[in-house]
Design a protein around this motif. Structure first.
Motif, mmCIF file in Angstrom:
data_model
loop_
_atom_site.group_PDB
_atom_site.id
_atom_site.type_symbol
_atom_site.label_atom_id
_atom_site.label_comp_id
_atom_site.label_asym_id
_atom_site.label_seq_id
_atom_site.Cartn_x
_atom_site.Cartn_y
_atom_site.Cartn_z
ATOM 1 N N LEU A 228 0.150 -4.111 -25.458
ATOM 2 C CA LEU A 228 0.640 -3.636 -26.870
ATOM 3 C C LEU A 228 0.284 -2.209 -26.863
ATOM 4 N N VAL A 229 1.391 -1.390 -27.446
ATOM 5 C CA VAL A 229 1.224 0.112 -27.252
ATOM 6 C C VAL A 229 1.827 0.473 -28.726
ATOM 7 N N ASP A 230 1.421 1.640 -29.190
ATOM 8 C CA ASP A 230 1.890 2.036 -30.366
ATOM 9 C C ASP A 230 2.616 3.728 -30.122
ATOM 10 N N THR A 231 3.586 4.037 -30.692
ATOM 11 C CA THR A 231 4.147 5.342 -30.758
ATOM 12 C C THR A 231 3.322 6.296 -31.319
ATOM 13 N N PRO A 232 3.762 7.552 -31.166
ATOM 14 C CA PRO A 232 2.956 8.651 -32.164
ATOM 15 C C PRO A 232 3.201 8.493 -33.582
ATOM 16 N N ASP A 233 4.306 7.850 -33.827
ATOM 17 C CA ASP A 233 4.624 7.613 -35.322
ATOM 18 C C ASP A 233 4.149 6.207 -36.110
ATOM 19 N N GLY A 234 3.273 5.708 -35.104
ATOM 20 C CA GLY A 234 2.572 4.401 -35.742
ATOM 21 C C GLY A 234 3.451 3.029 -35.572
ATOM 22 N N ASP A 235 4.508 2.957 -34.903
ATOM 23 C CA ASP A 235 5.246 1.846 -34.705
ATOM 24 C C ASP A 235 4.671 1.202 -33.298
ATOM 25 N N TRP A 236 4.602 -0.254 -33.260
ATOM 26 C CA TRP A 236 3.962 -0.672 -32.253
ATOM 27 C C TRP A 236 5.057 -1.741 -31.561
ATOM 28 N N TYR A 237 4.536 -1.711 -30.195
ATOM 29 C CA TYR A 237 5.806 -2.573 -29.230
ATOM 30 C C TYR A 237 4.847 -3.470 -28.221
ATOM 31 N N TYR A 238 5.419 -4.720 -27.771
ATOM 32 C CA TYR A 238 5.089 -5.523 -26.617
ATOM 33 C C TYR A 238 5.716 -5.338 -25.434
ATOM 34 N N SER B 13 0.744 -1.065 0.000
ATOM 35 C CA SER B 13 -0.208 -0.142 0.088
ATOM 36 C C SER B 13 0.915 1.366 -0.100
ATOM 37 N N PRO B 14 0.497 2.275 -0.883
ATOM 38 C CA PRO B 14 -0.564 2.399 -1.794
ATOM 39 C C PRO B 14 -0.214 1.363 -2.803
ATOM 40 N N GLY B 15 -1.478 1.006 -3.644
ATOM 41 C CA GLY B 15 -1.340 -0.052 -4.674
ATOM 42 C C GLY B 15 -1.319 0.390 -5.943
ATOM 43 N N ALA B 16 -1.224 -0.640 -7.100
ATOM 44 C CA ALA B 16 -1.446 -0.250 -8.251
ATOM 45 C C ALA B 16 -0.520 1.068 -8.937
ATOM 46 N N PRO B 17 0.895 0.919 -8.899
ATOM 47 C CA PRO B 17 1.708 1.902 -9.050
ATOM 48 C C PRO B 17 1.664 2.335 -10.575
ATOM 49 N N VAL B 18 1.440 3.625 -10.884
ATOM 50 C CA VAL B 18 1.789 4.159 -12.082
ATOM 51 C C VAL B 18 3.147 4.823 -12.570
ATOM 52 N N LEU B 19 3.623 4.168 -13.551
ATOM 53 C CA LEU B 19 4.897 4.699 -13.899
ATOM 54 C C LEU B 19 4.882 5.452 -15.251
ATOM 55 N N ARG B 20 5.493 6.349 -15.484
ATOM 56 C CA ARG B 20 5.506 7.315 -16.855
ATOM 57 C C ARG B 20 7.061 7.258 -17.431
ATOM 58 N N SER B 21 6.766 7.305 -18.921
ATOM 59 C CA SER B 21 7.793 7.468 -19.976
ATOM 60 C C SER B 21 7.616 8.068 -20.958
ATOM 61 N N TYR B 22 8.562 8.434 -21.533
ATOM 62 C CA TYR B 22 8.502 9.233 -22.710
ATOM 63 C C TYR B 22 9.155 8.678 -24.013
ATOM 64 N N ASP B 23 9.658 7.468 -23.602
ATOM 65 C CA ASP B 23 10.516 6.779 -24.821
ATOM 66 C C ASP B 23 10.284 5.204 -24.520
ATOM 67 N N LEU B 24 9.385 4.824 -23.601
ATOM 68 C CA LEU B 24 9.435 3.185 -23.433
ATOM 69 C C LEU B 24 10.305 2.743 -22.775
ATOM 70 N N GLU C 211 11.919 5.482 -29.319
ATOM 71 C CA GLU C 211 11.791 7.014 -29.272
ATOM 72 C C GLU C 211 13.371 7.625 -28.848
ATOM 73 N N PRO C 212 13.586 8.908 -29.008
ATOM 74 C CA PRO C 212 14.928 9.522 -28.449
ATOM 75 C C PRO C 212 14.717 9.333 -26.886
ATOM 76 N N ALA C 213 15.940 9.013 -26.434
ATOM 77 C CA ALA C 213 15.914 8.576 -24.908
ATOM 78 C C ALA C 213 15.648 10.030 -24.276
ATOM 79 N N HIS C 214 14.778 9.842 -23.184
ATOM 80 C CA HIS C 214 14.228 11.088 -22.378
ATOM 81 C C HIS C 214 14.453 10.847 -20.894
ATOM 82 N N GLU C 215 15.272 11.771 -20.288
ATOM 83 C CA GLU C 215 15.937 11.699 -19.057
ATOM 84 C C GLU C 215 14.406 11.711 -17.994
ATOM 85 N N VAL C 216 14.460 10.994 -17.057
ATOM 86 C CA VAL C 216 13.366 10.908 -16.006
ATOM 87 C C VAL C 216 13.987 10.625 -14.832
#
Length: 545
Positions: free
Chosen positions: A282-292, A83-94, A335-340
């Motif tokens: 599955l997820v797509d990028t803004p350019d239309g590429d797909w990833y698993y 607890s807390p549960g169900a973490p949400v992570l964020r990324s700009y480059d996967l 995607e281009p690497a993005h610092e987090v």
């Protein structure tokens, strides 16, 4: 993810889905024609400087649900009893991920989640779903708890604030939430028999539910649903735990009929000694590429995420891009690497709240801890059992090896108190301070164990101790969580933060999967005689070699 014992069937596939691992003829994705069905090892070897390596996060983030909102990716995972549960992570480059928050701020599902009259180990939050609803500009999380009810939480942003939105009497096992193009909400769910439910417009109840697919006996168990609408088709992405991934496709609407295709089975993974990449989404990028994004069983550390590109056949089936017939250890950056904000480093607990990288073992008693100038922990429980002690706070171990160090100030501890740093799982060990008769003793204890019903069967054995002067001590654990390693942890202490002394024998971590979650570093303070003792954790550091 399933908590049932499954017998995995032999390889099988419906005729309608056969041949899906043939070379792709892409029709989806703006740059899909540039991808290959399998990358040669010579190409893969050049990616170290221009690509990424798997696992993308060497921490335990299982039962992946991944979504893109604009140019930002969000990732939800299981936390069970934490607890807390169900973490949400964020990324700009996967590839580079940081914490955004948690979808479930408090586990409000019964007193056992407060360690009150029982415990909720391996209960709670698993195989839930995260999505974004453009119509009301809100994030939605949905998951069933303890096979009793399904809960919906919402927030205006991934960071929160998150609030319980609805409680639905139906049990949506391994839910996958779809926000359709017309804003209708659907949930795919079930084990072996897969159903689809339509929710009411306000997501407070069920409008309709139908069984849409029964898994052929030769395939075995399918579960872990993720639900998509892609290119006019509806897809239900399903895992065969823990060695396969299948997908259902309908061109006739969310209620089917569906045909099945095999995505992968018994595929070599990117973590030496680890399992087959499976489950996830599955997820797509803004350019239309797909990833698993899948996860890999990599105990004792847990289940770690691995990423691979995907192309599509001409008739709308996904194909994972392999390297020499295996899930690649590395690929080009999506995607281009993005610092987090990094998932490891130093925390001095200066803020008014804990960083979201921290999760408590069950719900904490918020009246007896605070931050600001360190993390202050009053004893919350009188017990000789660490598994029953409230206000133990945890961080995921970083692989393949990592070291956790805390600076503990214990001048306000009472006789009989136990405070320190633990490796926490169903087989645990710790190093900590044990004040007795006015002197401070640093002790190393192992052999804390649970049975298969998560009841404590041993509170541990003191293996070594050393008397120290002063009330300030550095406590350290180094852990090797490589699946193909020796799974060893070493415990040490210091009175000056420079010279460390090893204490006690090496501890061998448990690699059994039944607890599901991997080992965590845990900070604890509990009483064995009377409440009132206080410690201050001045600093925590999680580092890698």
């Amino acid at each position: 993810m399933s908590r049932s014992d499954n017998t995995y069937g032999r390889r099988g596939i419906l005729a309608a889905g056969a041949g899906l691992l043939a070379a792709a003829v892409p029709t989806m994705g703006a740059r899909a024609s540039e991808a290959l069905g399998s990358l040669p090892s010579s190409t893969a070897s050049t990616l170290a400087s221009s690509g990424f390596s798997n696992p993308v996060i060497w921490q335990d983030f299982a039962d992946v649900d991944i979504r893109r909102v604009g140019d930002t990716y969000y990732y939800s995972a299981s936390t069970m009893h934490y607890s807390p549960g169900a973490p949400v992570l964020r990324s700009y480059d996967l590839v580079n991920w940081e914490f955004a928050g948690h979808s479930v701020p408090v586990l409000e599902f019964g007193p056992e989640y407060d360690l009150d009259g029982g415990n909720a180990y391996v209960g709670g939050i698993w195989a839930s779903s995260l999505n974004y609803r453009p119509a009301d500009e809100s994030f939605y999380w949905i998951g069933q708890i303890d096979f009793a009810k399904t809960y919906v939480y919402t927030a205006p942003a991934a960071e929160g604030p998150w609030n319980r939105h609805a409680t639905i009497d139906n049990v949506y096992y391994d839910a996958g939430l779809l926000v359709d193009d017309d804003d209708t909400l659907y949930v795919a769910y079930g084990q072996t028999d897969i159903s689809v439910a339509q929710l009411s417009r306000d997501a407070s109840g069920e409008v309709r539910s139908e069984l849409v697919f029964s898994t052929p006996p030769e395939v075995g168990t399918l579960e872990g649903a993720r639900f998509y609408r892609i290119g006019g088709n509806y897809y239900i992405f399903l895992t065969r735990p823990a060695n396969g991934q299948y997908i259902l496709k309908s061109s006739n609407g969310p209620f089917g009929p569906y045909e099945m295709g095999e995505v992968l089975l018994d595929l070599d993974g990117p973590v030496p000694g680890g399992g087959v990449p499976h489950q996830g989404g599955l997820v797509d990028t803004p350019d239309g590429d797909w990833y698993y994004m899948a996860f890999v069983d990599a105990y004792p550390g847990g289940r770690v995420p691995a990423l691979a590109p995907v192309t599509w056949t001409w008739d709308g089936w996904p194909v994972v891009q392999l390297v020499d017939g295996a899930w690649g250890e590395s690929y080009p950056l999506p995607e281009p690497a993005h610092e987090v904000e990094p998932l490891i480093g130093v925390d001095t607990f200066e803020g008014a709240t804990l960083d979201p990288a921290w999760e408590w073992n069950h719900n904490p008693d918020n009246s007896v801890w605070w931050t600001g100038g360190g993390l202050s922990l009053l004893t919350a429980t009188v017990t000789d059992d660490l598994y029953a002690a409230r206000n133990t706070v945890t961080r995921r171990i970083q692989g393949p090896t990592s070291t956790a160090t805390i600076v503990l100030e214990g001048s306000a501890m009472l006789e009989g108190d136990r405070a320190g740093l633990a490796l926490l799982r169903d087989s645990s060990a710790w190093i900590g301070v044990d004040p007795d008769g006015g002197s401070n003793t640093v002790a190393m204890v192992d052999g804390l164990t649970m049975d298969g019903d998560w009841n404590t069967v041993s509170t541990g054995t003191r293996r070594a101790e050393a008397e120290v002067s002063g009330s300030r001590v550095w406590l350290r654990i180094n852990a090797d969580i490589r699946p193909d390693g020796d799974h060893r942890a070493r415990f040490s202490y210091s009175t000056d933060g420079v010279d460390f002394e090893f204490l006690g024998p090496d501890f061998t971590m448990n690699t059994d999967w039944h607890f599901f979650l991997g080992y965590r570093f845990a900070i604890f303070n509990h009483a064995t005689r009377a409440l009132g003792g206080l410690v201050n954790v001045e600093r925590f550091e999680l580092s890698t070699p």
